[in-house]
Design a protein around this motif. Structure first.
Motif, short mmCIF file in Angstrom:
data_model
loop_
_atom_site.label_atom_id
_atom_site.label_comp_id
_atom_site.label_asym_id
_atom_site.label_seq_id
_atom_site.Cartn_x
_atom_site.Cartn_y
_atom_site.Cartn_z
N TYR A 10 0.83 -1.21 0.00
CA TYR A 10 0.00 0.00 0.00
C TYR A 10 0.86 1.25 0.00
O TYR A 10 1.95 1.26 0.56
N TYR A 11 0.35 2.31 -0.63
CA TYR A 11 0.87 3.67 -0.39
C TYR A 11 -0.27 4.36 0.36
O TYR A 11 -1.27 4.75 -0.26
N GLY A 12 -0.15 4.48 1.65
CA GLY A 12 -1.27 5.02 2.42
C GLY A 12 -2.50 4.16 2.19
O GLY A 12 -2.49 2.96 2.46
N GLY A 34 3.40 -5.02 -17.96
CA GLY A 34 2.22 -4.29 -17.51
C GLY A 34 2.26 -2.86 -18.02
O GLY A 34 3.32 -2.33 -18.33
N ALA A 35 1.09 -2.23 -18.07
CA ALA A 35 0.99 -0.85 -18.54
C ALA A 35 1.44 0.11 -17.45
O ALA A 35 1.76 -0.29 -16.33
N ASN A 36 1.41 1.39 -17.78
CA ASN A 36 1.69 2.45 -16.81
C ASN A 36 0.83 2.30 -15.58
O ASN A 36 -0.38 2.16 -15.69
N GLY A 37 1.46 2.35 -14.40
CA GLY A 37 0.68 2.35 -13.17
C GLY A 37 0.17 0.99 -12.74
O GLY A 37 -0.59 0.88 -11.77
N ALA A 38 0.60 -0.09 -13.41
CA ALA A 38 0.10 -1.43 -13.08
C ALA A 38 0.67 -1.94 -11.75
O ALA A 38 0.05 -2.78 -11.10
N GLY A 39 1.83 -1.41 -11.37
CA GLY A 39 2.44 -1.84 -10.10
C GLY A 39 3.81 -2.47 -10.26
O GLY A 39 4.35 -3.03 -9.31
N LYS A 40 4.37 -2.33 -11.45
CA LYS A 40 5.65 -2.99 -11.73
C LYS A 40 6.78 -2.42 -10.87
O LYS A 40 7.53 -3.17 -10.25
N SER A 41 6.89 -1.09 -10.84
CA SER A 41 7.97 -0.48 -10.05
C SER A 41 7.76 -0.75 -8.57
O SER A 41 8.73 -0.93 -7.81
N THR A 42 6.50 -0.78 -8.16
CA THR A 42 6.19 -1.06 -6.75
C THR A 42 6.72 -2.45 -6.37
O THR A 42 7.30 -2.63 -5.30
N LEU A 43 6.53 -3.41 -7.26
CA LEU A 43 7.01 -4.77 -6.98
C LEU A 43 8.54 -4.76 -6.84
O LEU A 43 9.08 -5.34 -5.89
N ASP A 159 14.40 -2.50 -14.40
CA ASP A 159 13.14 -1.75 -14.48
C ASP A 159 13.08 -0.99 -15.80
O ASP A 159 13.75 0.04 -15.95
N GLU A 160 12.31 -1.49 -16.73
CA GLU A 160 12.06 -0.86 -18.03
C GLU A 160 13.31 -0.37 -18.75
O GLU A 160 13.44 0.82 -19.05
N PRO A 161 14.22 -1.31 -19.06
CA PRO A 161 15.44 -0.87 -19.74
C PRO A 161 15.20 -0.27 -21.13
O PRO A 161 16.05 0.45 -21.64
N GLU A 191 8.89 -4.71 -17.86
CA GLU A 191 8.81 -4.00 -19.15
C GLU A 191 7.39 -3.62 -19.53
O GLU A 191 6.44 -4.34 -19.24
N GLN A 192 7.27 -2.48 -20.19
CA GLN A 192 6.01 -2.15 -20.87
C GLN A 192 6.04 -2.69 -22.29
O GLN A 192 5.01 -2.95 -22.88
N ASN A 193 7.25 -2.82 -22.83
CA ASN A 193 7.42 -3.29 -24.20
C ASN A 193 7.38 -4.83 -24.21
O ASN A 193 8.40 -5.50 -24.11
P1 ATP Z 1 5.15 2.92 -14.55
O1 ATP Z 1 5.47 2.11 -15.72
O2 ATP Z 1 4.40 4.16 -14.89
O3 ATP Z 1 6.29 3.17 -13.62
P2 ATP Z 1 4.25 0.89 -12.77
O4 ATP Z 1 3.59 -0.33 -13.30
O5 ATP Z 1 5.68 0.76 -12.38
O6 ATP Z 1 4.05 2.07 -13.76
P3 ATP Z 1 3.83 1.76 -10.08
O7 ATP Z 1 4.76 2.92 -10.16
O8 ATP Z 1 4.27 0.58 -9.34
O9 ATP Z 1 3.38 1.34 -11.54
O10 ATP Z 1 2.44 2.28 -9.47
C1 ATP Z 1 1.38 1.43 -9.07
C2 ATP Z 1 0.26 2.26 -8.46
O11 ATP Z 1 0.71 2.84 -7.24
C3 ATP Z 1 -0.20 3.42 -9.32
O12 ATP Z 1 -1.58 3.52 -9.18
C4 ATP Z 1 0.51 4.61 -8.75
O13 ATP Z 1 -0.25 5.79 -8.95
C5 ATP Z 1 0.59 4.25 -7.28
N1 ATP Z 1 1.81 4.85 -6.67
C6 ATP Z 1 3.09 4.65 -7.04
N2 ATP Z 1 3.95 5.33 -6.24
C7 ATP Z 1 3.19 5.97 -5.34
C8 ATP Z 1 3.47 6.85 -4.23
N3 ATP Z 1 4.72 7.15 -3.89
N4 ATP Z 1 2.39 7.31 -3.54
C9 ATP Z 1 1.14 6.99 -3.86
N5 ATP Z 1 0.81 6.18 -4.89
C10 ATP Z 1 1.80 5.67 -5.62
#
Ligand code: ATP
Length: 235
Positions: A10-12, A34-43, A159-161, A191-193
């Motif tokens: 979670y973020y908050g 996954g697409a933008n915002g899917a959660g890849k960087s979070t993982l 992460d997305e080279p 990757e998004q690609n």
């Molecule tokens: P991208 O390719 O754009 O980096 P992603 O798949 O890596 O996308 P994440 O960055 O993991 O996606 O984001 C996953 C979700 O968490 C998104 O809905 C994003 O808005 C949210 N999110 C990411 N970082 C934060 C943060 N620091 N605070 C609040 N929400 C966040």
């Protein structure tokens, strides 16, 4: 080698990863698409210890690494090439590469690895005295990978080279990822690609709004209608 079970992050109040499970076996290239915002960087941030999961476990080799500090995860041989490269712009190419070895004391071996990085990326050797900020995007990606190689990772997180790079440079970078894999490093490639990621991966997972919706061998995913329509432009 890496086993993620039921990860919730979670973020908050934003639930960014919803029960994600995945496996990476030693020697594999596994891609997370996954697409933008899917959660890849979070993982990836959770894997490298920058974010703490609320629930779930991450096993790496014989240890549970979820909740451990980032530095001790690096020491176990997990190294990440972050999105957007993040090289130190005012430092030279050589200094940036050297930073990758900051946890190591084996001077001779470090020297060998320097040679290895320069043989993989001759362009970095040519530009070794230049500040990193003057490099092109592709060269900065090479530098970020070179720096990660200096940590001698067992598991490399990318992460997305391909981000922001010209097609020819993407090809070079991905050929290098394959070479690094052949030399014995296990790779998790975010990757998004999807097209290029599946062309070098053994297996893959597709993530949408924080959930894994599909997984399989690279060939299975390339043949999947869902992947074709959503990630391969319908081809
Ligand atoms: P991208 O390719 O754009 O980096 P992603 O798949 O890596 O996308 P994440 O960055 O993991 O996606 O984001 C996953 C979700 O968490 C998104 O809905 C994003 O808005 C949210 N999110 C990411 N970082 C934060 C943060 N620091 N605070 C609040 N929400 C966040």
């Amino acid at each position: 080698m890496l086993s993620i079970q039921d990860l919730n992050v979670y973020y908050g109040s934003i639930h960014a990863l919803k029960g994600v499970s995945l496996e990476v076996n030693e020697g594999e290239i596994v891609t997370l698409i996954g697409a933008n915002g899917a959660g890849k960087s979070t993982l990836l941030k959770t894997l490298s210890g920058l974010l703490k999961p609320k629930e779930g476990t991450i096993h790496y080799q014989d240890s549970v690494i979820s909740g451990k500090p980032a530095q001790s995860i690096v020491k176990l041989g997990v190294s990440q090439v972050p999105e957007g490269r993040r090289v130190f712009a005012d430092m030279t190419v050589e200094e940036n590469i050297e930073l990758g070895a900051y946890l190591r004391k084996d001077k001779e071996e470090i020297g060998k690895d320097f040679k290895k990085v320069y043989s993989i990326f001759p362009r970095l050797y040519e530009r070794r005295k230049q500040t990193a900020g003057t490099l092109s995007g592709g060269e900065q990606q090479m530098l970020a990978m070179g720096r990660a190689i200096m940590a001698r990772p067992k598991l490399l997180l990318l992460d997305e080279p391909s981000m922001g790079l010209a097609p020819l440079m993407v090809k070079t970078i991905f050929e290098t990822v394959k070479d690094i894999s052949k030399a014995g490093t296990t790779i998790l490639l975010v990757e998004q690609n999807a097209h290029i990621a599946l062309s070098i991966a053994d297996r893959g997972y597709v993530i949408e709004t924080g959930r894994v919706i599909l997984s399989g061998t690279a060939a299975e995913l390339q043949a999947s209608e869902e992947v074709k329509n959503a990630y391969l432009g319908g081809h």
